[in-house]
Design a protein around this motif. Structure first.
Motif, PDB file in Angstrom:
ATOM      1  N   PHE A 275       0.668  -1.310  -0.133  1.00  0.00           N
ATOM      2  CA  PHE A 275       0.118   0.080  -0.032  1.00  0.00           C
ATOM      3  C   PHE A 275       0.898   1.241  -0.005  1.00  0.00           C
ATOM      4  CE2 PHE A 275       0.914   0.105   4.638  1.00  0.00           C
ATOM      5  CZ  PHE A 275       0.565  -1.376   4.970  1.00  0.00           C
ATOM      6  N   ASN A 276       0.282   2.328  -0.186  1.00  0.00           N
ATOM      7  CA  ASN A 276       0.688   3.499  -0.082  1.00  0.00           C
ATOM      8  C   ASN A 276       0.138   4.238   0.854  1.00  0.00           C
ATOM      9  OD1 ASN A 276       2.356   3.107  -2.619  1.00  0.00           O
ATOM     10  ND2 ASN A 276       0.951   4.475  -4.053  1.00  0.00           N
ATOM     11  N   ILE A 277       0.638   5.425   1.327  1.00  0.00           N
ATOM     12  CA  ILE A 277      -0.028   6.177   2.338  1.00  0.00           C
ATOM     13  C   ILE A 277      -0.181   7.634   1.913  1.00  0.00           C
ATOM     14  CG2 ILE A 277      -0.048   6.924   4.730  1.00  0.00           C
ATOM     15  CD1 ILE A 277       1.840   4.352   5.536  1.00  0.00           C
ATOM     16  N   GLU A 282      -2.163  13.722  -0.464  1.00  0.00           N
ATOM     17  CA  GLU A 282      -0.687  13.752  -0.941  1.00  0.00           C
ATOM     18  C   GLU A 282      -0.183  12.717  -0.560  1.00  0.00           C
ATOM     19  OE1 GLU A 282       1.342  17.315  -0.183  1.00  0.00           O
ATOM     20  OE2 GLU A 282      -0.559  18.707  -0.780  1.00  0.00           O
ATOM     21  N   LEU A 283       0.775  12.074  -1.648  1.00  0.00           N
ATOM     22  CA  LEU A 283       1.630  10.844  -1.276  1.00  0.00           C
ATOM     23  C   LEU A 283       2.354  11.269  -0.280  1.00  0.00           C
ATOM     24  CD1 LEU A 283       1.913   7.844  -2.335  1.00  0.00           C
ATOM     25  CD2 LEU A 283       3.830   8.782  -3.258  1.00  0.00           C
ATOM     26  N   TYR A 284       2.347  10.364   0.978  1.00  0.00           N
ATOM     27  CA  TYR A 284       3.122  10.468   2.200  1.00  0.00           C
ATOM     28  C   TYR A 284       4.182   9.486   2.187  1.00  0.00           C
ATOM     29  CZ  TYR A 284       4.083  10.341   7.097  1.00  0.00           C
ATOM     30  OH  TYR A 284       4.729  10.030   8.321  1.00  0.00           O
ATOM     31  N   SER A 285       3.649   8.388   1.945  1.00  0.00           N
ATOM     32  CA  SER A 285       4.797   7.179   2.110  1.00  0.00           C
ATOM     33  C   SER A 285       4.477   6.199   0.915  1.00  0.00           C
ATOM     34  CB  SER A 285       4.757   6.279   3.261  1.00  0.00           C
ATOM     35  OG  SER A 285       5.339   5.360   3.457  1.00  0.00           O
ATOM     36  N   GLY A 286       5.439   5.972  -0.257  1.00  0.00           N
ATOM     37  CA  GLY A 286       5.285   5.175  -1.253  1.00  0.00           C
ATOM     38  C   GLY A 286       5.114   3.645  -0.805  1.00  0.00           C
ATOM     39  N   LEU A 287       4.918   2.943  -1.926  1.00  0.00           N
ATOM     40  CA  LEU A 287       4.765   1.444  -1.572  1.00  0.00           C
ATOM     41  C   LEU A 287       5.525   0.870  -0.545  1.00  0.00           C
ATOM     42  CD1 LEU A 287       2.992   0.031  -3.858  1.00  0.00           C
ATOM     43  CD2 LEU A 287       4.996  -0.790  -4.996  1.00  0.00           C
ATOM     44  N   PHE A 288       4.437   0.242   0.278  1.00  0.00           N
ATOM     45  CA  PHE A 288       5.179  -0.453   1.487  1.00  0.00           C
ATOM     46  C   PHE A 288       4.580  -1.667   1.741  1.00  0.00           C
ATOM     47  CE2 PHE A 288       4.653  -0.907   5.940  1.00  0.00           C
ATOM     48  CZ  PHE A 288       5.818  -1.113   6.435  1.00  0.00           C
ATOM     49  N   ILE A 314      -4.606   4.956   3.920  1.00  0.00           N
ATOM     50  CA  ILE A 314      -3.579   3.866   3.461  1.00  0.00           C
ATOM     51  C   ILE A 314      -4.484   2.935   2.672  1.00  0.00           C
ATOM     52  CG2 ILE A 314      -2.455   1.712   4.594  1.00  0.00           C
ATOM     53  CD1 ILE A 314      -2.998   2.955   7.371  1.00  0.00           C
ATOM     54  N   ILE A 315      -3.598   3.201   1.344  1.00  0.00           N
ATOM     55  CA  ILE A 315      -4.375   2.892   0.129  1.00  0.00           C
ATOM     56  C   ILE A 315      -3.789   1.800  -0.685  1.00  0.00           C
ATOM     57  CG2 ILE A 315      -5.082   3.469  -2.184  1.00  0.00           C
ATOM     58  CD1 ILE A 315      -4.708   6.590  -1.079  1.00  0.00           C
ATOM     59  N   LYS A 316      -4.544   0.673  -0.949  1.00  0.00           N
ATOM     60  CA  LYS A 316      -4.155  -0.674  -1.778  1.00  0.00           C
ATOM     61  C   LYS A 316      -3.564  -0.219  -2.718  1.00  0.00           C
ATOM     62  CE  LYS A 316      -6.698  -4.643  -3.020  1.00  0.00           C
ATOM     63  NZ  LYS A 316      -6.513  -4.665  -4.722  1.00  0.00           N
ATOM     64  N   ALA A 317      -2.265  -0.750  -2.976  1.00  0.00           N
ATOM     65  CA  ALA A 317      -1.601  -0.303  -4.361  1.00  0.00           C
ATOM     66  C   ALA A 317      -2.158  -1.213  -5.446  1.00  0.00           C
ATOM     67  CB  ALA A 317      -0.134  -1.040  -4.109  1.00  0.00           C
ATOM     68  N   GLY A 318      -2.032  -1.064  -6.663  1.00  0.00           N
ATOM     69  CA  GLY A 318      -2.738  -1.376  -7.525  1.00  0.00           C
ATOM     70  C   GLY A 318      -2.675  -3.084  -7.922  1.00  0.00           C
ATOM     71  N   ASN A 319      -1.295  -3.682  -7.683  1.00  0.00           N
ATOM     72  CA  ASN A 319      -1.188  -5.068  -7.943  1.00  0.00           C
ATOM     73  C   ASN A 319      -1.292  -5.860  -6.494  1.00  0.00           C
ATOM     74  OD1 ASN A 319       1.064  -3.943  -6.941  1.00  0.00           O
ATOM     75  ND2 ASN A 319       2.399  -4.676  -8.446  1.00  0.00           N
TER      76      ASN A 319
HETATM   77  C1  LIG Z   1       1.893   4.207  -4.951  1.00  0.00           C
HETATM   78  O1  LIG Z   1       3.025   4.750  -4.981  1.00  0.00           O
HETATM   79  C2  LIG Z   1       3.867   4.545  -6.297  1.00  0.00           C
HETATM   80  C3  LIG Z   1       4.999   5.207  -6.182  1.00  0.00           C
HETATM   81  O2  LIG Z   1       5.685   4.969  -4.806  1.00  0.00           O
HETATM   82  C4  LIG Z   1       3.137   4.927  -7.242  1.00  0.00           C
HETATM   83  O3  LIG Z   1       3.705   4.669  -8.477  1.00  0.00           O
HETATM   84  C5  LIG Z   1       1.744   4.229  -7.244  1.00  0.00           C
HETATM   85  O4  LIG Z   1       0.805   4.603  -8.335  1.00  0.00           O
HETATM   86  C6  LIG Z   1       0.962   4.466  -6.174  1.00  0.00           C
HETATM   87  N1  LIG Z   1      -0.398   3.715  -6.300  1.00  0.00           N
HETATM   88  C7  LIG Z   1      -1.495   4.296  -5.834  1.00  0.00           C
HETATM   89  C8  LIG Z   1      -2.664   3.638  -5.862  1.00  0.00           C
HETATM   90  O5  LIG Z   1      -1.752   5.406  -5.453  1.00  0.00           O
END
Ligand SMILES: *[C@@H]1O[C@H](CO)[C@@H](O)[C@H](O)[C@H]1NC(C)=O
Ligand SMILES: *[C@@H]1O[C@H](CO)[C@@H](O)[C@H](O)[C@H]1NC(C)=O
Ligand SMILES: *[C@@H]1O[C@H](CO)[C@@H](O)[C@H](O)[C@H]1NC(C)=O
Ligand SMILES: *[C@@H]1O[C@H](CO)[C@@H](O)[C@H](O)[C@H]1NC(C)=O
Ligand SMILES: *[C@@H]1O[C@H](CO)[C@@H](O)[C@H](O)[C@H]1NC(C)=O
Ligand SMILES: *[C@@H]1O[C@H](CO)[C@@H](O)[C@H](O)[C@H]1NC(C)=O
Ligand SMILES: *[C@@H]1O[C@H](CO)[C@@H](O)[C@H](O)[C@H]1NC(C)=O
Ligand SMILES: *[C@@H]1O[C@H](CO)[C@@H](O)[C@H](O)[C@H]1NC(C)=O
Ligand SMILES: *[C@@H]1O[C@H](CO)[C@@H](O)[C@H](O)[C@H]1NC(C)=O
Length: 353
Positions: A275-277, A282-288, A314-319
């Protein structure tokens, strides 16, 4: 749970999910060095060990600097003088968690909730107000004293007689909770928590709970208790995010947030949780990806926005195949203590030294 959110989120240490405490396990595991636990109003020279926590409490008699008080049912009242202080010896330069507790309990049969101020030395720490006669008000601060003592003072504001039930000090490692300036305030135990932070259960309708009976490796700077991390909140709907939000209590307040994560499910090879936070979008913390049974803490390096709702998502990442989780979080409000502690004797009649 909104009351809990409003009341505790602003200053608080919070826990998600249910409690499954096994206190006996930990009672003997940690010592209380660095703890000063004062039960206000306790008879002179007396002390006791509190059963659930194993914490030793002592009387406040030797810490009070005025004789304007009288002990009463384990609280101390200050009917005289505008400002009454406790002088407590500390080690200067050491980080302390300082907690003052107040329980009115209608001790005076007046059914009138008093309101007064709590000061740390010359600085206003907080106003003490009560929701009911049976609610405990806890005021907490993280503070590095510059002198070898601190003054904890109660200031009469003509809205009832100030009183205090307990004062507790716990030393913290200096690397924990680094603020840019000032001291950190929180509102929230030992022995689960080696630093005796208070953790509260927190839940929302759209969440469900994941849990594990395994213990979690909590060996990072913050050392949140394993029992606290053993439960995690996750959205009922797989694609939803986990959101926490609050409205700052005043528009100059600055907040620090610490989010603790640990994977509590053994994921099969075809599943992933990433997930991302974001903070206010605004993106606060990237893929985790949380580590299995091992803590990771994500925290803010600097203070956050002022005067507007703060929403953390806290947002589920696409994959990711699994929804996000959050095991625990802590929020701290920064207090700016403008007056140096070295000024704390100016204009005060009560301090003897
Ligand atoms: C999560 O963050 C990555 C970069 O760290 C970005 O490429 C991706 O699009 C983000 N995904 C979402 C669902 O926001
Ligand atoms: C608590 O932990 C101890 C030591 O591991 C164990 O013997 C005891 O059965 C546990 N108690 C409960 C209620 O789980
Ligand atoms: C409290 O302890 C001190 C030092 O041990 C002693 O001098 C004093 O008399 C004691 N006070 C009471 C009320 O027992
Ligand atoms: C406090 O006051 C009481 C009575 O007013 C007196 O008996 C006692 O000795 C005083 N204690 C101190 C430490 O001055
Ligand atoms: C606090 O420290 C001062 C100075 O070092 C000492 O005189 C005093 O007895 C100490 N007070 C307590 C309650 O330990
Ligand atoms: C996890 O939670 C479920 C219900 O939410 C409960 O039935 C189960 O006993 C819990 N398991 C552990 C290991 O705590
Ligand atoms: C915790 O981590 C520190 C540094 O990473 C290490 O030195 C220490 O031995 C660890 N303690 C435990 C109980 O694993
Ligand atoms: C992973 O495998 C299990 C069992 O083989 C299956 O039930 C599950 O749907 C799979 N998950 C995904 C995301 O493909
Ligand atoms: C998901 O995508 C990111 C890049 O966006 C990649 O780093 C990560 O390994 C992917 N995770 C899985 C489980 O495929």
């Amino acid at each position: 749970m909104w009351r809990t959110l409003k009341h505790f989120l602003l200053f608080a240490v919070l826990q998600f999910g249910g409690f499954a405490l096994n206190l006996t396990l930990l009672v003997h595991a940690q010592d209380q060095s660095g703890f000063i636990s004062i039960d206000c109003g306790l008879a002179t020279n007396s002390s006791y060990t509190e059963k659930e926590t194993g914490i030793n409490y002592i009387s406040d008699e030797s810490f009070i600097e005025t004789n304007e008080s009288k002990p009463y049912w384990s609280l101390r009242v200050f009917p005289q003088g505008t400002r009454n202080c406790y002088k407590i010896n500390v080690t200067r330069g050491t980080k302390y968690l300082i907690r003052a507790s107040f329980l009115y309990g209608n001790y005076d049969d007046q059914y009138r909730l008093p309101e007064f101020q709590l000061h740390l030395g010359p600085n206003l720490w907080d106003s003490v107000k009560f929701e009911s006669a049976s609610t405990v008000a806890n005021k907490e601060l993280i503070h590095v004293p510059l002198l070898n003592y601190i003054h904890v003072c109660l200031v009469d504001t003509n809205k009832g007689v100030p009183f205090i039930s307990a004062i507790e000090l716990r030393t913290l490692p200096n690397t924990i909770y680094q603020a840019q300036e000032g001291s950190l305030a929180l509102d929230s135990r030992y022995p689960d928590d080696i630093y005796d932070r208070f953790w509260y259960g927190y839940d929302r309708d759209e969440w469900t709970q994941l849990n594990t009976s395994s213990s979690i490796n909590t060996n990072n700077t913050y050392q949140p208790p394993s029992v606290v991390l053993a439960t995690a909140a996750t959205p009922k709907n797989v694609d939803d995010s986990v959101n926490i939000f609050w409205l700052p209590s005043d528009n100059t307040a600055k907040y620090y947030v610490y989010m603790h994560f640990a994977e509590v499910e053994k994921l099969p090879g075809n599943e992933s949780r990433q997930f991302n936070i974001t903070r206010n979008g605004e993106l606060y913390s990237g893929l985790f990806a949380p580590k299995y049974l091992s803590v990771s803490t994500i925290f803010s390096l600097s203070d956050w926005s002022r005067g507007q709702y703060i929403t953390l998502s806290i947002i589920k990442a696409g994959n990711s195949t699994l929804p996000p989780i959050l095991n625990a979080f802590e929020t701290y409000m920064v207090k700016d203590f403008a007056e140096p502690e070295t000024n704390q004797q100016d204009g005060n009649n009560y301090w003897s030294s």
